[in-house]
Design a protein around this motif. Structure first.
Motif, PDB file in Angstrom:
ATOM      1  N   LYS A  86       0.978  -1.314  -0.059  1.00 28.44           N
ATOM      2  CA  LYS A  86      -0.172  -0.100  -0.090  1.00 28.44           C
ATOM      3  C   LYS A  86       0.753   1.209   0.027  1.00 28.44           C
ATOM      4  CE  LYS A  86      -3.902  -2.378   0.966  1.00 28.44           C
ATOM      5  NZ  LYS A  86      -4.243  -3.155  -0.234  1.00 28.44           N
ATOM      6  N   THR A  87       0.584   2.137  -0.979  1.00 27.42           N
ATOM      7  CA  THR A  87       1.301   3.364  -0.965  1.00 27.42           C
ATOM      8  C   THR A  87       0.501   4.454  -0.513  1.00 27.42           C
ATOM      9  OG1 THR A  87       2.605   2.692  -2.747  1.00 27.42           O
ATOM     10  CG2 THR A  87       2.472   4.969  -2.425  1.00 27.42           C
ATOM     11  N   PHE A  88       0.984   5.398   0.397  1.00 27.00           N
ATOM     12  CA  PHE A  88       0.399   6.373   0.692  1.00 27.00           C
ATOM     13  C   PHE A  88       1.164   7.678   1.372  1.00 27.00           C
ATOM     14  CE2 PHE A  88       1.615   3.869   4.410  1.00 27.00           C
ATOM     15  CZ  PHE A  88       2.162   4.954   5.358  1.00 27.00           C
ATOM     16  N   ASN A  89       0.692   8.943   1.489  1.00 25.64           N
ATOM     17  CA  ASN A  89       1.481  10.018   1.992  1.00 25.64           C
ATOM     18  C   ASN A  89       1.131  10.322   3.281  1.00 25.64           C
ATOM     19  OD1 ASN A  89       1.920  10.720  -0.782  1.00 25.64           O
ATOM     20  ND2 ASN A  89       0.160  12.056  -1.159  1.00 25.64           N
ATOM     21  N   ASP A  90       2.204  10.284   4.187  1.00 27.69           N
ATOM     22  CA  ASP A  90       2.321  10.770   5.496  1.00 27.69           C
ATOM     23  C   ASP A  90       1.946  12.085   5.883  1.00 27.69           C
ATOM     24  OD1 ASP A  90       4.517  12.067   5.181  1.00 27.69           O
ATOM     25  OD2 ASP A  90       5.759  10.615   6.311  1.00 27.69           O
ATOM     26  N   VAL A  91       1.935  12.559   7.022  1.00 21.34           N
ATOM     27  CA  VAL A  91       1.441  13.801   7.371  1.00 21.34           C
ATOM     28  C   VAL A  91       2.342  14.931   6.858  1.00 21.34           C
ATOM     29  CG1 VAL A  91       0.054  13.059   9.436  1.00 21.34           C
ATOM     30  CG2 VAL A  91       2.628  13.303   9.887  1.00 21.34           C
ATOM     31  N   LEU A  92       3.594  14.525   6.777  1.00 24.71           N
ATOM     32  CA  LEU A  92       4.542  15.401   6.120  1.00 24.71           C
ATOM     33  C   LEU A  92       4.637  15.494   4.898  1.00 24.71           C
ATOM     34  CD1 LEU A  92       7.463  14.835   8.476  1.00 24.71           C
ATOM     35  CD2 LEU A  92       6.008  16.434   8.588  1.00 24.71           C
ATOM     36  N   GLY A  93       3.692  14.637   3.960  1.00 25.34           N
ATOM     37  CA  GLY A  93       3.755  14.676   2.531  1.00 25.34           C
ATOM     38  C   GLY A  93       4.590  13.483   1.885  1.00 25.34           C
ATOM     39  N   ASN A  94       5.386  12.955   2.636  1.00 25.01           N
ATOM     40  CA  ASN A  94       6.339  11.873   2.191  1.00 25.01           C
ATOM     41  C   ASN A  94       5.551  10.754   1.626  1.00 25.01           C
ATOM     42  OD1 ASN A  94       8.491  13.527   2.690  1.00 25.01           O
ATOM     43  ND2 ASN A  94       8.457  12.602   4.807  1.00 25.01           N
ATOM     44  N   VAL A  95       5.999  10.052   0.554  1.00 22.80           N
ATOM     45  CA  VAL A  95       5.256   9.118  -0.020  1.00 22.80           C
ATOM     46  C   VAL A  95       5.882   7.898   0.563  1.00 22.80           C
ATOM     47  CG1 VAL A  95       5.023   7.589  -2.030  1.00 22.80           C
ATOM     48  CG2 VAL A  95       4.918  10.074  -2.346  1.00 22.80           C
ATOM     49  N   LYS A  96       5.002   7.001   1.276  1.00 19.15           N
ATOM     50  CA  LYS A  96       5.563   5.707   1.976  1.00 19.15           C
ATOM     51  C   LYS A  96       4.836   4.660   1.353  1.00 19.15           C
ATOM     52  CE  LYS A  96       7.646   7.770   5.416  1.00 19.15           C
ATOM     53  NZ  LYS A  96       9.055   7.581   5.588  1.00 19.15           N
ATOM     54  N   THR A  97       5.637   3.587   1.427  1.00 18.97           N
ATOM     55  CA  THR A  97       4.999   2.130   1.049  1.00 18.97           C
ATOM     56  C   THR A  97       5.236   0.966   2.055  1.00 18.97           C
ATOM     57  OG1 THR A  97       5.479   2.697  -1.357  1.00 18.97           O
ATOM     58  CG2 THR A  97       5.257   0.398  -0.860  1.00 18.97           C
ATOM     59  N   ILE A  98       4.186   0.293   2.410  1.00 19.99           N
ATOM     60  CA  ILE A  98       4.261  -0.774   3.379  1.00 19.99           C
ATOM     61  C   ILE A  98       3.575  -2.036   2.895  1.00 19.99           C
ATOM     62  CG2 ILE A  98       4.300   0.926   5.308  1.00 19.99           C
ATOM     63  CD1 ILE A  98       1.223   0.186   5.768  1.00 19.99           C
ATOM     64  N   GLY A  99       3.825  -3.223   3.499  1.00 22.74           N
ATOM     65  CA  GLY A  99       3.654  -4.300   2.874  1.00 22.74           C
ATOM     66  C   GLY A  99       4.471  -4.900   2.223  1.00 22.74           C
ATOM     67  N   SER A 100       4.095  -6.321   1.562  1.00 24.08           N
ATOM     68  CA  SER A 100       5.012  -7.042   1.030  1.00 24.08           C
ATOM     69  C   SER A 100       4.598  -7.469  -0.524  1.00 24.08           C
ATOM     70  CB  SER A 100       5.369  -8.105   1.842  1.00 24.08           C
ATOM     71  OG  SER A 100       4.254  -9.169   2.142  1.00 24.08           O
ATOM     72  N   ILE A 101       5.517  -8.137  -1.273  1.00 22.46           N
ATOM     73  CA  ILE A 101       5.202  -9.012  -2.307  1.00 22.46           C
ATOM     74  C   ILE A 101       5.320 -10.299  -2.246  1.00 22.46           C
ATOM     75  CG2 ILE A 101       5.901  -9.384  -4.740  1.00 22.46           C
ATOM     76  CD1 ILE A 101       6.636  -6.395  -4.960  1.00 22.46           C
ATOM     77  N   LYS A 102       4.497 -11.327  -2.365  1.00 23.89           N
ATOM     78  CA  LYS A 102       4.711 -12.776  -2.260  1.00 23.89           C
ATOM     79  C   LYS A 102       4.451 -13.419  -3.621  1.00 23.89           C
ATOM     80  CE  LYS A 102       2.437 -16.354   0.450  1.00 23.89           C
ATOM     81  NZ  LYS A 102       1.343 -16.574   1.259  1.00 23.89           N
ATOM     82  N   ARG A 103       5.528 -14.327  -3.846  1.00 24.28           N
ATOM     83  CA  ARG A 103       5.334 -15.309  -4.919  1.00 24.28           C
ATOM     84  C   ARG A 103       4.665 -16.408  -4.621  1.00 24.28           C
ATOM     85  NH1 ARG A 103       6.480 -15.527 -10.053  1.00 24.28           N
ATOM     86  NH2 ARG A 103       7.256 -17.339 -10.846  1.00 24.28           N
TER      87      ARG A 103
END
Length: 161
Positions: A74-91
């Motif tokens: 999941k990609t989102f913008n934090d409170v400071l406006g930075n783009v953050k990506t959390i989560g994983s990719i699974k094969r």
């Protein structure tokens, strides 16, 4: 520098046009588009072999055991406006047999497994593919390795014409 097409690829294009004229008799000639067949890469060689067998009226299917990728990021913008990506990719690996051939066909009542190993890209058979070849041949099927479209057509004509 002009690239010359092999006679086999020219015949495939003619076969495609002949089939197109039968299926769509009212389509003007200027509107007919022939695929750009090539055997200079694996994808192109696979398409050429597949289309040739289909246009000849044989049953053929593309098979593989690539599996798939599940993207839980999941990609989102934090409170400071930075783009953050959390989560994983699974094969997730496929449940089909490892080493299975690229194409499977039934030609004149015979099971044919066709492995595409493009000569231009120097593809080689894996140990799993060699094992699969042994299994197919041991059970009475035909296994062939297509390295170019000319080579495939020569093999086809020697086996089935």
């Amino acid at each position: 520098m002009a690239v010359t097409q092999s006679e086999a690829i020219k015949q495939l294009k003619a076969l495609y046009l002949e089939n197109s004229r039968k299926r769509y008799p009212n389509l003007p000639e200027a509107a007919r588009v022939v695929p750009a067949y090539t055997d200079k890469n694996t994808k192109g060689l696979t398409k050429g072999v597949y289309d040739f067998l289909k246009l000849q009226g044989y049953h053929v299917e593309r098979t593989g055991c690539e599996g798939r990728v599940i993207d839980n990021r999941k990609t989102f913008n934090d409170v400071l406006g930075n783009v953050k990506t959390i989560g994983s990719i699974k094969r997730v690996y496929s449940s089909s047999q490892r080493g299975t051939s690229d194409l499977k066909a039934i030609i004149d009542g015979r099971f044919v497994a066709i492995e595409i190993k493009c000569e231009a890209t120097k593809d080689r058979q894996s140990s799993y593919q060699k094992e699969y070849q042994e299994q197919v041949e041991a059970s009475g099927g035909i296994y062939m390795i297509a390295t170019s479209f000319d080579q495939f057509i020569a093999w086809f004509n020697s086996q089935f014409k």
